[in-house]
Design a protein around this motif. Structure first.
Motif, mmCIF file in Angstrom:
data_model
loop_
_atom_site.group_PDB
_atom_site.id
_atom_site.type_symbol
_atom_site.label_atom_id
_atom_site.label_comp_id
_atom_site.label_asym_id
_atom_site.label_seq_id
_atom_site.Cartn_x
_atom_site.Cartn_y
_atom_site.Cartn_z
ATOM 1 N N ALA A 231 -18.004 10.388 1.144
ATOM 2 C CA ALA A 231 -17.585 8.987 1.248
ATOM 3 C C ALA A 231 -16.073 8.871 1.079
ATOM 4 O O ALA A 231 -15.422 8.061 1.760
ATOM 5 C CB ALA A 231 -18.307 8.143 0.208
ATOM 6 N N VAL A 232 -15.508 9.683 0.179
ATOM 7 C CA VAL A 232 -14.050 9.705 0.014
ATOM 8 C C VAL A 232 -13.377 10.093 1.329
ATOM 9 O O VAL A 232 -12.360 9.511 1.722
ATOM 10 C CB VAL A 232 -13.648 10.681 -1.107
ATOM 11 N N GLU A 233 -13.955 11.055 2.014
ATOM 12 C CA GLU A 233 -13.382 11.495 3.291
ATOM 13 C C GLU A 233 -13.387 10.362 4.320
ATOM 14 O O GLU A 233 -12.447 10.224 5.120
ATOM 15 C CB GLU A 233 -14.158 12.705 3.812
ATOM 16 N N GLN A 234 -14.437 9.548 4.322
ATOM 17 C CA GLN A 234 -14.481 8.412 5.238
ATOM 18 C C GLN A 234 -13.373 7.411 4.917
ATOM 19 O O GLN A 234 -12.704 6.886 5.822
ATOM 20 C CB GLN A 234 -15.849 7.723 5.151
ATOM 21 N N LEU A 235 -13.171 7.144 3.629
ATOM 22 C CA LEU A 235 -12.123 6.215 3.220
ATOM 23 C C LEU A 235 -10.742 6.765 3.557
ATOM 24 O O LEU A 235 -9.867 6.032 4.048
ATOM 25 C CB LEU A 235 -12.224 5.944 1.717
ATOM 26 N N ALA A 236 -10.542 8.050 3.300
ATOM 27 C CA ALA A 236 -9.245 8.659 3.581
ATOM 28 C C ALA A 236 -8.933 8.616 5.072
ATOM 29 O O ALA A 236 -7.793 8.337 5.478
ATOM 30 C CB ALA A 236 -9.228 10.097 3.070
ATOM 31 N N ALA A 237 -9.939 8.893 5.903
ATOM 32 C CA ALA A 237 -9.732 8.869 7.353
ATOM 33 C C ALA A 237 -9.354 7.468 7.825
ATOM 34 O O ALA A 237 -8.464 7.296 8.670
ATOM 35 C CB ALA A 237 -10.986 9.357 8.068
ATOM 36 N N ALA A 238 -10.020 6.453 7.263
ATOM 37 C CA ALA A 238 -9.707 5.070 7.650
ATOM 38 C C ALA A 238 -8.290 4.701 7.225
ATOM 39 O O ALA A 238 -7.550 4.050 7.978
ATOM 40 C CB ALA A 238 -10.728 4.118 7.030
ATOM 41 N N ARG A 239 -7.903 5.120 6.033
ATOM 42 C CA ARG A 239 -6.546 4.824 5.565
ATOM 43 C C ARG A 239 -5.509 5.550 6.424
ATOM 44 O O ARG A 239 -4.446 5.001 6.728
ATOM 45 C CB ARG A 239 -6.401 5.210 4.089
ATOM 46 N N ASP A 240 -5.821 6.778 6.800
ATOM 47 C CA ASP A 240 -4.905 7.530 7.668
ATOM 48 C C ASP A 240 -4.708 6.832 9.007
ATOM 49 O O ASP A 240 -3.651 6.970 9.639
ATOM 50 C CB ASP A 240 -5.430 8.952 7.905
ATOM 51 N N ASN A 241 -5.715 6.087 9.418
ATOM 52 C CA ASN A 241 -5.627 5.332 10.671
ATOM 53 C C ASN A 241 -4.996 3.951 10.486
ATOM 54 O O ASN A 241 -4.951 3.154 11.425
ATOM 55 C CB ASN A 241 -7.012 5.170 11.297
ATOM 56 N N GLY A 242 -4.541 3.669 9.263
ATOM 57 C CA GLY A 242 -3.843 2.415 9.005
ATOM 58 C C GLY A 242 -4.727 1.257 8.616
ATOM 59 O O GLY A 242 -4.255 0.112 8.525
ATOM 60 N N GLN A 243 -6.016 1.519 8.351
ATOM 61 C CA GLN A 243 -6.909 0.423 7.984
ATOM 62 C C GLN A 243 -6.729 0.056 6.520
ATOM 63 O O GLN A 243 -6.469 0.912 5.665
ATOM 64 C CB GLN A 243 -8.372 0.804 8.254
ATOM 65 N N ASN A 244 -6.880 -1.221 6.227
ATOM 66 C CA ASN A 244 -6.651 -1.746 4.883
ATOM 67 C C ASN A 244 -7.920 -1.570 4.041
ATOM 68 O O ASN A 244 -8.659 -2.516 3.776
ATOM 69 C CB ASN A 244 -6.266 -3.228 4.981
ATOM 70 N N VAL A 245 -8.183 -0.330 3.620
ATOM 71 C CA VAL A 245 -9.365 -0.023 2.822
ATOM 72 C C VAL A 245 -8.961 0.744 1.565
ATOM 73 O O VAL A 245 -7.956 1.453 1.546
ATOM 74 C CB VAL A 245 -10.411 0.801 3.607
ATOM 75 N N PHE A 246 -9.769 0.585 0.521
ATOM 76 C CA PHE A 246 -9.523 1.225 -0.764
ATOM 77 C C PHE A 246 -10.857 1.709 -1.323
ATOM 78 O O PHE A 246 -11.923 1.288 -0.882
ATOM 79 C CB PHE A 246 -8.899 0.237 -1.767
ATOM 80 N N GLY A 247 -10.795 2.562 -2.319
ATOM 81 C CA GLY A 247 -12.007 3.004 -3.001
ATOM 82 C C GLY A 247 -11.720 3.227 -4.470
ATOM 83 O O GLY A 247 -10.588 3.501 -4.865
ATOM 84 N N GLU A 248 -12.741 3.081 -5.300
ATOM 85 C CA GLU A 248 -12.620 3.394 -6.727
ATOM 86 C C GLU A 248 -13.805 4.266 -7.124
ATOM 87 O O GLU A 248 -14.863 4.224 -6.496
ATOM 88 C CB GLU A 248 -12.600 2.126 -7.582
ATOM 89 N N THR A 249 -13.620 5.058 -8.162
ATOM 90 C CA THR A 249 -14.723 5.845 -8.691
ATOM 91 C C THR A 249 -14.914 5.504 -10.161
ATOM 92 O O THR A 249 -14.260 4.608 -10.698
ATOM 93 C CB THR A 249 -14.461 7.352 -8.495
ATOM 94 N N CYS A 250 -15.828 6.186 -10.813
ATOM 95 C CA CYS A 250 -16.063 6.050 -12.246
ATOM 96 C C CYS A 250 -15.897 7.419 -12.892
ATOM 97 O O CYS A 250 -16.229 8.439 -12.257
ATOM 98 C CB CYS A 250 -17.483 5.534 -12.526
ATOM 99 N N PRO A 251 -15.401 7.481 -14.112
ATOM 100 C CA PRO A 251 -15.176 8.790 -14.748
ATOM 101 C C PRO A 251 -16.411 9.681 -14.759
ATOM 102 O O PRO A 251 -16.303 10.894 -14.581
ATOM 103 C CB PRO A 251 -14.729 8.424 -16.164
ATOM 104 N N GLN A 252 -17.603 9.083 -14.943
ATOM 105 C CA GLN A 252 -18.801 9.914 -15.053
ATOM 106 C C GLN A 252 -19.098 10.668 -13.757
ATOM 107 O O GLN A 252 -19.692 11.746 -13.775
ATOM 108 C CB GLN A 252 -20.015 9.080 -15.469
#
Length: 284
Positions: A253-274
């Protein structure tokens, strides 16, 4: 307004750390100065109301926890922290603002949910607070209510691609909500999992008597998170809505977010420590 000088400490910012003095005017940082600076006068310590000696200590900005659940009822239980106990602990830990989630459940009105959470929090919080709005029932009434959220000080709302029968939104509902979000400037927050498929896997495992905690991870397969994250990204791309995917737990899922950001899309992601420590791979 009372003035305070925090002197002798190591100031930590987004760009690094350095020896500096911090001047606070009321509740606002007025200046960050090099030690001994005369920029604001030759006797700054003598001209303020309070001087705090931070020698040997770090001086850091107050933290903002943008994802909390105080007194949240879910699945027959309720979060253990109240707004009082949770924000008191936050203050001791250096968190000076929380953003909690007001909830609209299925069959309820959005503004009624927001009012209920204001009532829970009012007069109970040791730190500043704001709200995201959970939209648990996307319909014509709630879509109209979303347009008024910015006027209520709410700039984000959350949808769920999981939990059918509780908070679940299908693709058409997500599309409609994102259209409103794009038009009003609201940030779309998304719980991205393929809920119906996960429920089917859960039913199969239960039928096989596989109920150990390990199988919780099996039922929440990474493919279901990657697929839903990609789907949310595509719907956001179509509508022009900004997207913030919450509690990301799969590297795919991180890879999907990173790819979208690399394409200039206004997307973000957060995780949890666990999620960084408790993984299915560890259990194997």
């Amino acid at each position: 307004m009372a003035t305070t000088l925090i002197s002798g400490g190591t100031v930590v910012t987004a760009t690094g750390r350095s020896a500096a003095d911090v001047l606070v005017d009321g509740e606002k940082i007025a200046a960050v100065l090099a030690p001994g600076s005369t920029l604001l006068g030759h006797d700054l310590a003598g001209s303020v109301d309070t001087v705090l000696d931070a020698t040997g200590k770090y001086v850091i900005p107050g933290g903002i926890d943008a994802h909390t659940h105080m007194q949240m009822p879910f699945g027959g239980t309720e979060a253990s922290d109240t707004f009082e106990t949770g924000t008191r602990a936050a203050a001791w830990g250096g968190t000076t603002t929380i953003v909690d989630f007001a909830i609209q459940r299925y069959g309820e009105r959005v503004m009624d949910g927001l009012a209920a959470w204001h009532e829970k929090a009012a007069g109970q919080c040791a730190v500043d607070y704001g709200f995201h709005q959970i939209i648990g029932d996307v319909n014509d009434d709630s879509l109209k209510a979303m347009e008024a959220l910015p006027d209520e000080g709410v700039s984000s709302y959350k949808l769920f691609m999981a939990y059918p029968g509780v908070f679940y939104s299908d693709d058409a509902q997500i599309y409609k909500a994102m259209r409103v979000g794009a038009e009003t400037g609201l940030m779309t927050m998304m719980h991205a999992e393929n809920g119906p498929a996960i429920d089917a896997m859960v039913a199969e495992l239960l039928a096989q008597g596989k109920t150990d905690p390990y199988y919780h991870g099996v039922a929440r397969a990474w493919q279901m998170e990657e697929e839903a994250t990609h789907r949310a990204i595509m719907l956001a791309n179509l509508t022009g809505a900004p997207l913030y995917v919450v509690h990301v737990s799969a590297k795919q899922a991180v890879e999907q977010l990173a790819a979208a950001r690399d394409n200039g899309q206004n997307v973000f992601g957060e995780t949890c420590p666990q999620y960084l420590y408790l993984s299915l791979e560890d259990q194997l």
